[in-house]
Design a protein around this motif. Structure first.
Motif, PDB file in Angstrom:
ATOM      1  N   GLN A  69     133.277   0.563  39.947  1.00 35.51           N
ATOM      2  CA  GLN A  69     132.636  -0.744  39.828  1.00 35.51           C
ATOM      3  C   GLN A  69     132.487  -1.125  38.359  1.00 35.51           C
ATOM      4  N   ILE A  70     132.038  -0.156  37.571  1.00 33.98           N
ATOM      5  CA  ILE A  70     131.829  -0.424  36.162  1.00 33.98           C
ATOM      6  C   ILE A  70     133.170  -0.682  35.476  1.00 33.98           C
ATOM      7  N   LEU A  71     134.192   0.028  35.906  1.00 29.91           N
ATOM      8  CA  LEU A  71     135.526  -0.195  35.364  1.00 29.91           C
ATOM      9  C   LEU A  71     135.971  -1.633  35.621  1.00 29.91           C
ATOM     10  N   GLU A  72     135.690  -2.113  36.823  1.00 28.29           N
ATOM     11  CA  GLU A  72     136.043  -3.496  37.152  1.00 28.29           C
ATOM     12  C   GLU A  72     135.296  -4.466  36.230  1.00 28.29           C
ATOM     13  N   ILE A  73     134.021  -4.173  35.992  1.00 26.15           N
ATOM     14  CA  ILE A  73     133.245  -5.049  35.122  1.00 26.15           C
ATOM     15  C   ILE A  73     133.828  -5.019  33.713  1.00 26.15           C
ATOM     16  N   LEU A  74     134.219  -3.829  33.262  1.00 23.04           N
ATOM     17  CA  LEU A  74     134.795  -3.727  31.918  1.00 23.04           C
ATOM     18  C   LEU A  74     136.094  -4.518  31.822  1.00 23.04           C
ATOM     19  N   LYS A  75     136.870  -4.515  32.894  1.00 19.10           N
ATOM     20  CA  LYS A  75     138.091  -5.326  32.898  1.00 19.10           C
ATOM     21  C   LYS A  75     137.737  -6.790  32.659  1.00 19.10           C
ATOM     22  N   ALA A  76     136.679  -7.208  33.336  1.00 18.03           N
ATOM     23  CA  ALA A  76     136.243  -8.594  33.177  1.00 18.03           C
ATOM     24  C   ALA A  76     135.760  -8.844  31.751  1.00 18.03           C
ATOM     25  N   PHE A  83     125.654 -13.457  34.729  1.00 20.89           N
ATOM     26  CA  PHE A  83     126.055 -12.717  35.929  1.00 20.89           C
ATOM     27  C   PHE A  83     125.575 -13.446  37.188  1.00 20.89           C
ATOM     28  N   ILE A  84     126.464 -13.533  38.161  1.00 23.58           N
ATOM     29  CA  ILE A  84     126.027 -13.961  39.489  1.00 23.58           C
ATOM     30  C   ILE A  84     126.120 -12.728  40.377  1.00 23.58           C
ATOM     31  N   ILE A  85     125.023 -12.312  40.948  1.00 26.44           N
ATOM     32  CA  ILE A  85     125.058 -11.158  41.832  1.00 26.44           C
ATOM     33  C   ILE A  85     124.843 -11.618  43.262  1.00 26.44           C
ATOM     34  N   VAL A  86     125.888 -11.465  44.060  1.00 23.96           N
ATOM     35  CA  VAL A  86     125.796 -11.826  45.471  1.00 23.96           C
ATOM     36  C   VAL A  86     125.267 -10.604  46.211  1.00 23.96           C
ATOM     37  N   SER A  87     124.148 -10.753  46.878  1.00 22.57           N
ATOM     38  CA  SER A  87     123.553  -9.561  47.473  1.00 22.57           C
ATOM     39  C   SER A  87     122.585  -9.944  48.565  1.00 22.57           C
ATOM     40  N   HIS A  88     122.252  -8.972  49.410  1.00 22.14           N
ATOM     41  CA  HIS A  88     121.108  -9.212  50.273  1.00 22.14           C
ATOM     42  C   HIS A  88     120.127  -8.050  50.216  1.00 22.14           C
ATOM     43  N   LYS A  89     120.244  -7.267  49.163  1.00 24.13           N
ATOM     44  CA  LYS A  89     119.280  -6.188  49.010  1.00 24.13           C
ATOM     45  C   LYS A  89     118.115  -6.672  48.143  1.00 24.13           C
ATOM     46  N   ASP A 144     130.206  -9.242  43.736  1.00 25.98           N
ATOM     47  CA  ASP A 144     130.019  -9.458  45.174  1.00 25.98           C
ATOM     48  C   ASP A 144     129.515  -8.166  45.809  1.00 25.98           C
ATOM     49  N   GLU A 145     128.280  -8.184  46.242  1.00 31.97           N
ATOM     50  CA  GLU A 145     127.658  -7.003  46.866  1.00 31.97           C
ATOM     51  C   GLU A 145     127.938  -5.738  46.051  1.00 31.97           C
ATOM     52  N   PRO A 146     127.517  -5.694  44.793  1.00 35.29           N
ATOM     53  CA  PRO A 146     127.941  -4.581  43.938  1.00 35.29           C
ATOM     54  C   PRO A 146     127.374  -3.232  44.349  1.00 35.29           C
ATOM     55  N   GLY A 168     137.451 -17.794  31.834  1.00 37.17           N
ATOM     56  CA  GLY A 168     136.343 -16.897  31.533  1.00 37.17           C
ATOM     57  C   GLY A 168     135.424 -16.644  32.710  1.00 37.17           C
ATOM     58  N   ILE A 169     135.953 -16.837  33.922  1.00 36.30           N
ATOM     59  CA  ILE A 169     135.162 -16.520  35.117  1.00 36.30           C
ATOM     60  C   ILE A 169     135.859 -15.380  35.858  1.00 36.30           C
ATOM     61  N   SER A 170     135.189 -14.252  35.964  1.00 34.32           N
ATOM     62  CA  SER A 170     135.782 -13.111  36.666  1.00 34.32           C
ATOM     63  C   SER A 170     134.931 -12.750  37.864  1.00 34.32           C
ATOM     64  N   ILE A 171     135.594 -12.182  38.858  1.00 31.52           N
ATOM     65  CA  ILE A 171     134.840 -11.733  40.027  1.00 31.52           C
ATOM     66  C   ILE A 171     135.162 -10.266  40.286  1.00 31.52           C
ATOM     67  N   VAL A 172     134.157  -9.512  40.673  1.00 30.86           N
ATOM     68  CA  VAL A 172     134.379  -8.130  41.088  1.00 30.86           C
ATOM     69  C   VAL A 172     134.068  -8.072  42.570  1.00 30.86           C
ATOM     70  N   LEU A 173     135.116  -7.906  43.354  1.00 31.61           N
ATOM     71  CA  LEU A 173     134.948  -7.949  44.804  1.00 31.61           C
ATOM     72  C   LEU A 173     134.541  -6.582  45.336  1.00 31.61           C
ATOM     73  N   GLN A 174     134.105  -6.585  46.591  1.00 26.86           N
ATOM     74  CA  GLN A 174     133.735  -5.313  47.204  1.00 26.86           C
ATOM     75  C   GLN A 174     134.937  -4.389  47.303  1.00 26.86           C
ATOM     76  N   GLU A 175     136.080  -4.970  47.640  1.00 25.25           N
ATOM     77  CA  GLU A 175     137.297  -4.160  47.653  1.00 25.25           C
ATOM     78  C   GLU A 175     137.866  -4.208  46.244  1.00 25.25           C
ATOM     79  N   PHE A 176     137.950  -3.071  45.613  1.00 22.24           N
ATOM     80  CA  PHE A 176     138.338  -3.057  44.211  1.00 22.24           C
ATOM     81  C   PHE A 176     139.803  -3.375  44.037  1.00 22.24           C
TER      82      PHE A 176
END
Lengths: 318, 515
Positions: B156-163, B203-209, B174-176, B84-92
Motif C-alpha cells: 500500500q505504501i509503495l503505491e502511495i510512493l508511486k503517486a 488525501f481523500i480516504i474512502v472508508s467506512h471504518k 480507496d479503503e486503504p 496530479g490526481i492519483s488513486i490507490v485502489l484496493q486491488e494493487f
C-alpha cells in the motif's frame, strides 16, 4: 414476464447472437457474390466437410470452458482411428472396432485429465505431450501405411441418406443438441463452468475439481472417438496423417464462437456458429477463387478480429 | 467562482448512473490542499464512485470538476495522473515478480535511460531509496526485494510512493486499511500524516471504518444513496454516533443485537476436534469442542493459525494428525464433501477468490454447494431460482435479477450470498472466517442478526475474527490462538480487548487449554 425472458436470453447469449448475425450477414453477401454458395449441394458439402472439426470443437469447448486446452485431439483422432481401423480391416467386426476407436480415444482423454487434474501439469504441456505420443504411436502401429477395407455395414449406415442428408451430419447435430443439454442441465456441465471461472471457490464449495477436470478431458476424448468414426465413414480409409492440425481448427472455431481462453465462458451453440462461420468462410474463399496461398491469411485475420470484437463488446458491457 | 478557489479539488453536482442504478445523484465535494478528507458512506452510497471519477476511471454523466481553480475533465487515469490526481485502489497495481525499485519507476523508465537506450540502474535504485527514505518503515526495505514478498501494508505504501513520485497533489486512497492489521494501519497513517504536512498533499480516504477516520481525517463528507448528507464537516465537532447516524440514516441502537450469552453452556457437545496438527506446522495440537447453538470466537494475531485450523477441520488442507467428531461420530475420511455431509459449513475469509465465483450468476453461486451435494445428476434450474429467492427474502439481499453476475453486488450483499449458499445446506456447524470484513455497518448489523438467528435455531457458529469489538459483542466464549497453539479460553463475561491481546501476544492470562 415475456419481456423478462427475452432480456435474460439476450443477456446470457449476447455473444452467440452477435456471431449469428455476423454469420447471416456473411451468408447474404456471399449468396450475391457467388451463385454456387447458397445451393443445397454446396451447403451439404460444407456440412459434410466440417462434421469432423465440429465434433472435435464440442470437446474442445468443454475443455476450454473448464480452464484448460486440449492439443491432443487431432492426433487422438489419428491414433484411435488407426487402431480401430486396423482391427476392423482384419476381422470385419464393426461393433468391436467401434469400441476400440472410442476406447482408445477416451483413454487418451483420461490420461490428459489425469495429468492436468490430478498431477497439476499445465494443460498446454500435458496435451502437447500426449499429442506427440499419439502421433508417434500411430506410425508405430501402422508402419506408416494407410488402412482401408472396413466392413460394408459401416458405409451403409454411416453414409445413409435421410432426406438427402448423410447420417453422420445428423449425428453431428445430435451430438451438439445432446451436449448443449448436458452442459446446462447436469452437474458435469455446471461444474465445468464453475471450475473454469474459479477453481478454488468451486473446491471450497465441495466440488471435486480434480475429478470434474478429468471428466472434461474424457468428454473431449470421447468426441475424438466420434470424430474418428465420422472420418472413417467419410473416407472409408485411415491414413497416419489423419487428424494432423485438426486441434487448431477446433480451437479456432470455438474461439470464433465466443469461447474465452481464460475459461468459464462460452457455449456449444456459440461454438457451432463458430464452426459454421469458419468452414463456410473457407468454402467461400474457394468459390470466389481466392489463391489458396492467401486463404490462410484471411482466416487468420477473421479469427483475430472475432476475438477482438468479442473482447471490446464484453468490456463495453461492463 | 469564489468558492471554487477555496479547495484544490472540487466536484459540483456530479451525476453518475450505472445501468439501472443511480450511483451519484448530484453530489458536491471539496478537498483542500494538505488535508485528509474522509469520504464515508455505506457500500453502494457512491463514495468509491466519486473517487474513481476524480481518478478518471469513470466518467461522470454530468457535473463539473475543478482542479486548482480550473475546470477540468479527466478522460482516463493517465490524464488524471498527469494533472496530479492519483488513486490507490484496493486491488494493487503492482507487478509482484519485479523489485521494489522496478515497480516504483514503472512507466517512467524513460527518465532513467543512459544514452537513451539502457536503463540507468544506479540512478533507478538511488532514486527508489530516496523515496523509501521518506518514511520510517521504508528505510529498512531493500529496493531489490521482489514486491510479492512484501506485506500488504508495505505494498500500500509503495503505491502511495508511486503517486508521490508522480508529483501528485491529490492522492485518493480507496479503503486503504481493509486488509491491514492494527500496527500496519499505524504505519500507513504515519506516512499519510508526513506527506500531508511536508508535501502539502491532499488525501481523500474512502472508508467506512469509523474509528480510523477519527484518527486520521481532518474533515469528513458522508454520502448516503448517492447524495451527500454531511459535507466537509470538521471531524473534531463530531462523535462516532453522529457519523453512524448520518451514514445509515437511522440510529443503530445495538449493532450486535441482544444476545443471551452463555445460554448454551449446558447444551450437548456437537463438534469436537482432537489434537489437530496441519502439514506445515502452523497448527499444533489444537483441540476444542463446540456446543449446540453456541457462538464461539476464534482469535489471535494474523498468522496465529486460526484459518489454517479451520481449513484442516473442514478438509480443505490435509491434516497431519488429529480427529474430528460431529455428534461424537468421527469423520474418518475428512474431505470437504464429507465435512459438508456431516453438517459443517465454511464461509471463507476472501469472498472474491475463495468464496464466490464473481463472473457467475447469483443463482448459480447460491446453489453451487447444494447442487454438488445432490445425488441426482441432473440440475434443476427452477430449484436454483427458488432457493435464490428464498435466501434473498431471508437475508434481505439487495440484488437485481437472479441471473445477474455476482460482481454486480456490493460487498455486503456478496457476503450475504455467500452466507446464503451455506445456509441452504442447513449446516449444524457453521465456520465463518472474518464474517464482516470490508462491509458496511448496516450489512454488518444484518449479518450479526443472521448469526444470532442461526444460533437461536440451534446452529453452532465458530467465528474467526480479528475484530475484537465483534468478538466481544457476539461470542459466548472466545478461544485464543498463538503461533499455532490454542493458548486459552475466555467466557463472555471475561472477554475484554486487553485480555484477548494479552493472550494472543503473550500466551497467558486466561484459563489454560480449552476444554
Amino acid at each position: 414476464m415475456r419481456n423478462e425472458k427475452v432480456s435474460r436470453f439476450m443477456k446470457i447469449y449476447r455473444s452467440e447472437i452477435s456471431m449469428l448475425i455476423v454469420f447471416i450477414v456473411f451468408c447474404i453477401i456471399m449468396s450475391f457474390a457467388s451463385p454456387a454458395f447458397c445451393t443445397k449441394a454446396n451447403i451439404l458439402n460444407v456440412l459434410s466437410q466440417m462434421s469432423v472439426v465440429a465434433i472435435l470443437a464440442i470437446g474442445q469447448t468443454v475443455v476450454i470452458v473448464s480452464g484448460g486446452i486440449d492439443l491432443s485431439v487431432g492426433m487422438a483422432v489419428g491414433l484411435s482411428g488407426m487402431l480401430g481401423g486396423m482391427y476392423m480391416a482384419r476381422t470385419q467386426n464393426l461393433a468391436v472396432g467401434i469400441l476400440i476407436v472410442l476406447g482408445v480415444a477416451v483413454l487418451v482423454g483420461l490420461i490428459n485429465g489425469f495429468l492436468t487434474g490430478y498431477l497439476k501439469i499445465a494443460a498446454f504441456i500435458a496435451t502437447l505431450g500426449t499429442q506427440v505420443i499419439c502421433n508417434s504411436l500411430t506410425y508405430v502401429c501402422s508402419d506408416g501405411n494407410s488402412v482401408s477395407g472396413f466392413p460394408k455395414l459401416m458405409d451403409t449406415v454411416g453414409n445413409y441418406k435421410l432426406f438427402g442428408i448423410r447420417f453422420y451430419i445428423i449425428f453431428m447435430i445430435l451430438l451438439y443438441v445432446l451436449m448443449t443439454w448436458v452442459m446446462s442441465n447436469t452437474k458435469t456441465g455446471r461444474f465445468t463452468y464453475a471450475i473454469g471461472s474459479n477453481a478454488e471457490a468451486s473446491r471450497l464449495s465441495g466440488v471435486n475439481v480434480k475429478l470434474f477436470t478429468m471428466l472434461c478431458y474424457m468428454i473431449s476424448g470421447l468426441m475424438c472417438g466420434f470424430a474418428a468414426l465420422v472420418n472413417m465413414v467419410r473416407l472409408m480409409a485411415v491414413d497416419p496423417t489423419t487428424g494432423s492440425g485438426l486441434e487448431m481448427d477446433a480451437i479456432a472455431a470455438a474461439v470464433i464462437g465466443g469461447v474465452s481462453m481464460a475459461g468459464g465462458k462460452g457455449s456449444l451453440p456459440g461454438t457451432f456458429i463458430g464452426v459454421l462461420l469458419y468452414c463456410f468462410l473457407r468454402n467461400a474463399l474457394n468459390l470466389l477463387g481466392i489463391n489458396p496461398f492467401w486463404q490462410g491469411t484471411v482466416t487468420g485475420v477473421v479469427i483475430v478480429v472475432a476475438v477482438l470484437a468479442e473482447s471490446i463488446a464484453s468490456k463495453r458491457n461492463k | 467562482m469564489e468558492a471554487k478557489k477555496e479547495g484544490i479539488l472540487i466536484a459540483e453536482n456530479i451525476h453518475k448512473r450505472f445501468g439501472g442504478t443511480q450511483a451519484l445523484g448530484g453530489v458536491s465535494f471539496c478537498l483542500r490542499a494538505g488535508e485528509v478528507h474522509a469520504l464515508m458512506g455505506e457500500n453502494g452510497a457512491g463514495k468509491s464512485t466519486l473517487g474513481k471519477i476524480f481518478a478518471g476511471i469513470h466518467q461522470p454523466d454530468s457535473g463539473d470538476i475543478y482542479f486548482e481553480g480550473e475546470k477540468i475533465s479527466v478522460e482516463n487515469p493517465k490524464a488524471a495522473k498527469g494533472k496530479g490526481i492519483s488513486i490507490v485502489l484496493q486491488e494493487f497495481n503492482l507487478l509482484p515478480d519485479l523489485s521494489i525499485a522496478e515497480n516504483l519507476i514503472l512507466g517512467n523508465e524513460e527518465y532513467y535511460r543512459l544514452a537513451g537506450l539502457v536503463l540507468d540502474k544506479r540512478r533507478m535504485y538511488s532514486h527508489s531509496r530516496e523515496l523509501l527514505g521518506l518514511f520510517e518503515m521504508g528505510a529498512s526495505l531493500d529496493v531489490y526485494e521482489q514486491v510479492k514478498n512484501l506485506s500488504i501494508a508495505q505494498m500500500q505504501i509503495l503505491e502511495i510512493l508511486k503517486a508521490v513520485d508522480a508529483d501528485s497533489k491529490v492522492i485518493i486512497l480507496d479503503e486503504p486499511t481493509a486488509a491491514l492489521s492494527g500496527n500496519e494501519v499505524e504505519q500507513l497513517f504515519a506516512v499519510v500524516r508526513k506527506l500531508k504536512s511536508e508535501k502539502n498533499i491532499g488525501f481523500i480516504i474512502v472508508s467506512h471504518k469509523i474509528e480510523e477516520i477519527f484518527e486520521i481525517a481532518d474533515r469528513v463528507t458522508v454520502f448516503r444513496d448517492g447524495t451527500e448528507v454531511l459535507n466537509g464537516h470538521d471531524i473534531s465537532g463530531l462523535t462516532e454516533n453522529d457519523l453512524v447516524k448520518s451514514m445509515v440514516g437511522r440510529e443503530i441502537q445495538n449493532l450486535y443485537g441482544a444476545r443471551a450469552f452463555g445460554c448454551c453452556a449446558e447444551a450437548d457437545v456437537i463438534f469436537r476436534a482432537e489434537n489437530i496438527c496441519d502439514m506445515k506446522g502452523r497448527v499444533k495440537n489444537v483441540s476444542l469442542q463446540l456446543r449446540k447453538g453456541e457462538i464461539v470466537g476464534l482469535t489471535g494475531v494474523v498468522g496465529a493459525g486460526r484459518t489454517e485450523f479451520a481449513r484442516c477441520i473442514f478438509g480443505i488442507d490435509k491434516k497431519k494428525s488429529g480427529k474430528v467428531f460431529v455428534h461424537e461420530k468421527e469423520i474418518k475420511k475428512l474431505t470437504i464433501k464429507n465435512a459438508i455431509k456431516a453438517g459443517i459449513g465454511f464461509v471463507p475469509e476472501d469472498r472474491k477468490y475463495d468464496g464466490l465465483i464473481l463472473e457467475e450468476s447469483i443463482a448459480d453461486n447460491i446453489s453451487l454447494v447444494l447442487q454438488n451435494m445432490q445425488k441426482n445428476f441432473m440440475i434443476s434450474k427452477k430449484k436454483s431460482v427458488q432457493d435464490t429467492e428464498k435466501m434473498q427474502k431471508e437475508l434481505n439481499i439487495k440484488m437485481g435479477r437472479y441471473y445477474d453476475a455476482c460482481d454486480s453486488l456490493s460487498g455486503g450483499n456478496q457476503q450475504k450470498v455467500l452466507l446464503g449458499k451455506w445456509m441452504l445446506t442447513e449446516p449444524e456447524i457453521l465456520i465463518i472466517d472474518e464474517p464482516t470484513r470490508g462491509i458496511d455497518i448496516s450489512s454488518k448489523s444484518e449479518i450479526y442478526s443472521i448469526l444470532n438467528q442461526l444460533s437461536g435455531a440451534g446452529v453452532t457458529v465458530l467465528m474467526i475474527s480479528s475484530e475484537q469489538p465483534e468478538i466481544i459483542g457476539m461470542c459466548d466464549r472466545v478461544l485464543v490462538m498463538r503461533e499455532g497453539e490454542l493458548v486459552g479460553e475466555l467466557a463472555h463475561d471475561e472477554i475484554t480487548e486487553h485480555q484477548i491481546t494479552k493472550m494472543a501476544t503473550l500466551g497467558s492470562g486466561g484459563r489454560k487449554n480449552a476444554k
